[in-house]
Motif scaffolding. Structure first.
Motif, mmCIF file in Angstrom:
data_model
loop_
_atom_site.group_PDB
_atom_site.id
_atom_site.type_symbol
_atom_site.label_atom_id
_atom_site.label_comp_id
_atom_site.label_asym_id
_atom_site.label_seq_id
_atom_site.Cartn_x
_atom_site.Cartn_y
_atom_site.Cartn_z
ATOM 1 N N ILE A 275 0.847 -1.178 0.000
ATOM 2 C CA ILE A 275 0.000 0.000 0.000
ATOM 3 C C ILE A 275 0.887 1.235 0.000
ATOM 4 C CG2 ILE A 275 -1.901 -1.188 1.171
ATOM 5 C CD1 ILE A 275 -1.052 0.164 3.764
ATOM 6 N N SER A 276 0.275 2.410 -0.080
ATOM 7 C CA SER A 276 1.025 3.657 -0.073
ATOM 8 C C SER A 276 1.173 4.174 1.352
ATOM 9 C CB SER A 276 0.304 4.700 -0.930
ATOM 10 O OG SER A 276 0.886 5.975 -0.762
ATOM 11 N N LYS A 277 2.243 4.919 1.583
ATOM 12 C CA LYS A 277 2.396 5.563 2.890
ATOM 13 C C LYS A 277 1.209 6.471 3.188
ATOM 14 C CE LYS A 277 6.453 7.267 1.931
ATOM 15 N NZ LYS A 277 7.719 8.028 2.055
ATOM 16 N N SER A 278 0.632 7.072 2.158
ATOM 17 C CA SER A 278 -0.506 7.966 2.370
ATOM 18 C C SER A 278 -1.703 7.225 2.945
ATOM 19 C CB SER A 278 -0.890 8.654 1.057
ATOM 20 O OG SER A 278 -1.338 7.719 0.101
ATOM 21 N N ASN A 279 -1.811 5.907 2.676
ATOM 22 C CA ASN A 279 -2.905 5.130 3.239
ATOM 23 C C ASN A 279 -2.792 5.033 4.758
ATOM 24 O OD1 ASN A 279 -2.453 3.114 0.387
ATOM 25 N ND2 ASN A 279 -4.282 4.354 0.730
ATOM 26 N N ILE A 280 -1.596 5.216 5.283
ATOM 27 C CA ILE A 280 -1.368 5.156 6.723
ATOM 28 C C ILE A 280 -1.381 6.549 7.340
ATOM 29 C CG2 ILE A 280 0.262 4.421 8.515
ATOM 30 C CD1 ILE A 280 1.334 2.356 6.488
ATOM 31 N N ILE A 281 -0.869 7.515 6.613
ATOM 32 C CA ILE A 281 -0.652 8.853 7.177
ATOM 33 C C ILE A 281 -1.884 9.748 7.068
ATOM 34 C CG2 ILE A 281 0.693 10.977 6.938
ATOM 35 C CD1 ILE A 281 2.992 9.212 5.896
ATOM 36 N N GLU A 282 -2.537 9.728 5.906
ATOM 37 C CA GLU A 282 -3.581 10.705 5.634
ATOM 38 C C GLU A 282 -4.913 10.328 6.271
ATOM 39 O OE1 GLU A 282 -3.785 11.249 1.438
ATOM 40 O OE2 GLU A 282 -1.749 12.036 1.279
ATOM 41 N N ASP A 283 -5.724 11.328 6.532
ATOM 42 C CA ASP A 283 -7.061 11.081 7.053
ATOM 43 C C ASP A 283 -7.837 10.191 6.096
ATOM 44 O OD1 ASP A 283 -6.506 12.651 9.209
ATOM 45 O OD2 ASP A 283 -7.601 14.410 8.493
ATOM 46 N N ASN A 284 -8.496 9.166 6.653
ATOM 47 C CA ASN A 284 -9.288 8.212 5.864
ATOM 48 C C ASN A 284 -8.444 7.469 4.829
ATOM 49 O OD1 ASN A 284 -11.874 8.887 7.085
ATOM 50 N ND2 ASN A 284 -11.712 10.830 5.959
ATOM 51 N N GLY A 285 -7.134 7.348 5.094
ATOM 52 C CA GLY A 285 -6.255 6.706 4.123
ATOM 53 C C GLY A 285 -6.620 5.273 3.823
ATOM 54 N N MET A 286 -7.060 4.526 4.825
ATOM 55 C CA MET A 286 -7.386 3.117 4.603
ATOM 56 C C MET A 286 -8.693 2.921 3.854
ATOM 57 S SD MET A 286 -4.963 1.171 5.520
ATOM 58 C CE MET A 286 -5.862 -0.390 5.440
ATOM 59 N N SER A 287 -9.464 3.995 3.699
ATOM 60 C CA SER A 287 -10.704 3.866 2.925
ATOM 61 C C SER A 287 -10.406 3.679 1.441
ATOM 62 C CB SER A 287 -11.581 5.106 3.131
ATOM 63 O OG SER A 287 -10.955 6.262 2.583
ATOM 64 N N PHE A 288 -9.163 3.939 1.028
ATOM 65 C CA PHE A 288 -8.786 3.766 -0.370
ATOM 66 C C PHE A 288 -8.240 2.365 -0.649
ATOM 67 C CE2 PHE A 288 -8.536 8.325 0.422
ATOM 68 C CZ PHE A 288 -9.282 8.821 -0.628
ATOM 69 N N ILE A 289 -8.297 1.482 0.343
ATOM 70 C CA ILE A 289 -7.889 0.091 0.154
ATOM 71 C C ILE A 289 -9.127 -0.754 -0.084
ATOM 72 C CG2 ILE A 289 -6.702 -1.885 1.172
ATOM 73 C CD1 ILE A 289 -4.905 0.504 0.548
ATOM 74 N N ASP A 290 -9.126 -1.505 -1.173
ATOM 75 C CA ASP A 290 -10.258 -2.365 -1.510
ATOM 76 C C ASP A 290 -10.357 -3.477 -0.462
ATOM 77 O OD1 ASP A 290 -11.804 -4.559 -2.687
ATOM 78 O OD2 ASP A 290 -11.732 -3.381 -4.534
ATOM 79 N N PRO A 291 -11.491 -3.628 0.228
ATOM 80 C CA PRO A 291 -11.596 -4.643 1.276
ATOM 81 C C PRO A 291 -11.589 -6.075 0.753
ATOM 82 C CG PRO A 291 -13.713 -3.587 0.893
ATOM 83 C CD PRO A 291 -12.708 -2.816 0.101
ATOM 84 N N VAL A 292 -11.842 -6.260 -0.544
ATOM 85 C CA VAL A 292 -11.850 -7.600 -1.127
ATOM 86 C C VAL A 292 -10.461 -7.991 -1.611
ATOM 87 C CG1 VAL A 292 -12.803 -9.068 -2.948
ATOM 88 C CG2 VAL A 292 -14.266 -7.407 -1.784
ATOM 89 N N THR A 293 -9.864 -7.153 -2.471
ATOM 90 C CA THR A 293 -8.541 -7.466 -3.016
ATOM 91 C C THR A 293 -7.416 -7.089 -2.056
ATOM 92 O OG1 THR A 293 -8.279 -5.306 -4.105
ATOM 93 C CG2 THR A 293 -9.417 -7.064 -5.328
ATOM 94 N N LYS A 294 -7.729 -6.198 -1.097
ATOM 95 C CA LYS A 294 -6.743 -5.687 -0.147
ATOM 96 C C LYS A 294 -5.601 -4.965 -0.847
ATOM 97 C CE LYS A 294 -7.876 -9.212 3.275
ATOM 98 N NZ LYS A 294 -7.395 -10.284 4.172
ATOM 99 N N LYS A 295 -5.920 -4.351 -1.980
ATOM 100 C CA LYS A 295 -4.956 -3.549 -2.724
ATOM 101 C C LYS A 295 -5.499 -2.130 -2.855
ATOM 102 C CE LYS A 295 -3.299 -7.363 -5.629
ATOM 103 N NZ LYS A 295 -3.139 -7.833 -7.040
ATOM 104 N N PRO A 296 -4.592 -1.140 -3.091
ATOM 105 C CA PRO A 296 -5.087 0.215 -3.340
ATOM 106 C C PRO A 296 -6.065 0.226 -4.503
ATOM 107 C CG PRO A 296 -2.735 0.250 -2.960
ATOM 108 C CD PRO A 296 -3.127 -1.205 -3.057
ATOM 109 N N LYS A 297 -7.164 0.900 -4.333
ATOM 110 C CA LYS A 297 -8.198 0.915 -5.366
ATOM 111 C C LYS A 297 -7.664 1.539 -6.649
ATOM 112 C CE LYS A 297 -11.954 1.159 -2.000
ATOM 113 N NZ LYS A 297 -13.060 1.984 -1.436
ATOM 114 N N GLY A 298 -7.686 0.761 -7.743
ATOM 115 C CA GLY A 298 -7.291 1.251 -9.050
ATOM 116 C C GLY A 298 -5.816 1.482 -9.230
ATOM 117 N N SER A 299 -4.995 0.937 -8.330
ATOM 118 C CA SER A 299 -3.566 1.223 -8.398
ATOM 119 C C SER A 299 -2.768 0.009 -7.943
ATOM 120 C CB SER A 299 -3.244 2.420 -7.501
ATOM 121 O OG SER A 299 -1.877 2.544 -7.307
#
Length: 226
Positions: A56-80
């Motif tokens: 995942i990206s560091k922004s997924n950990i640092i930024e507000d609501n960062g983990m909302s951009f992780i697909d809960p099924v594939t567990k990968k960044p959405k579209g990336s």
């Protein structure tokens, strides 16, 4: 949702304990507990290790609501896709794909942000079958029977290697290597395909994770580049 909440959500999503996350980040379990309690925040080095491990990206950990951009099924960044440092996505055109490759892959490691001055064109027909692929430049001679040094390789992060495939993988100590992939029931062997003498890299079930960055699906030799 800040760092505290992102870390809690990350552990829930990937099903890891505080102790396991501490091992991944290189800290104590108590440090993870402090993060989740909001009493302290992880250093950037720990954040980078966590992001690299889970692709995942560091922004997924640092930024507000960062983990909302992780697909809960594939567990990968959405579209990336996950890409090593210096690689960029390939965008197909109607004919060929102009590509400025920023990453280098070696028998040992991936360089950080080392720009390659020339350009390479990837056929659109190739990109059509690998829409999330990225490119790297080869350094070293561990695969020179097949792929000469200086070549550009196109790496598909969505294709799992089969036995005999050329894969780019990352080992537990964060070294990225390009080798032929051979996996048995209890051992993984990463084998050079070179005119030089290289020892096979062999991993057992207890040797720590070997993460697949992607499978090489196309390459262009340096002497064919304009």
């Amino acid at each position: 949702m800040g760092i505290r909440e992102n870390i809690i959500q990350l552990r829930e999503l990937f099903g890891v304990t505080q102790e396991q996350l501490a091992s991944i980040a290189g800290v104590s379990r108590g440090a993870v507990s402090q993060w989740e309690g909001g009493f302290s925040e992880p250093r950037m080095g720990s954040i980078q290790k966590i992001a690299d491990y889970f692709r995942i990206s560091k922004s997924n950990i640092i930024e507000d609501n960062g983990m909302s951009f992780i697909d809960p099924v594939t567990k990968k960044p959405k579209g990336s896709p996950y890409m090593p440092s210096g690689a960029i996505p390939v965008v197909a055109s109607s004919a060929t794909v102009p590509l400025l490759t920023l990453g280098r892959v070696h028998a040992g490691s991936l360089a950080d942000e080392e720009e390659v001055a020339h350009r390479v064109e990837v056929p659109a027909s190739v990109c059509a079958g690998h829409p999330r692929a990225f490119a790297l430049e080869v350094e070293g001679d561990c695969m020179n029977r097949v792929i000469p040094e200086g070549s550009h390789v196109l790496v598909d992060p969505d294709r799992q290697p089969a036995n005999g495939s050329i894969a780019v993988v990352e080992t537990e100590d964060y070294r990225a290597v390009m080798r032929r992939w051979y996996k048995g029931s209890t051992k993984l062997m990463l084998s050079a395909d070179s005119f030089e003498d290289y020892e096979d890299m062999i991993f057992g079930m207890d040797d720590g994770p070997v993460r697949v960055i992607g499978t090489v699906v196309w390459f262009q030799a340096a002497n064919e580049m304009e």
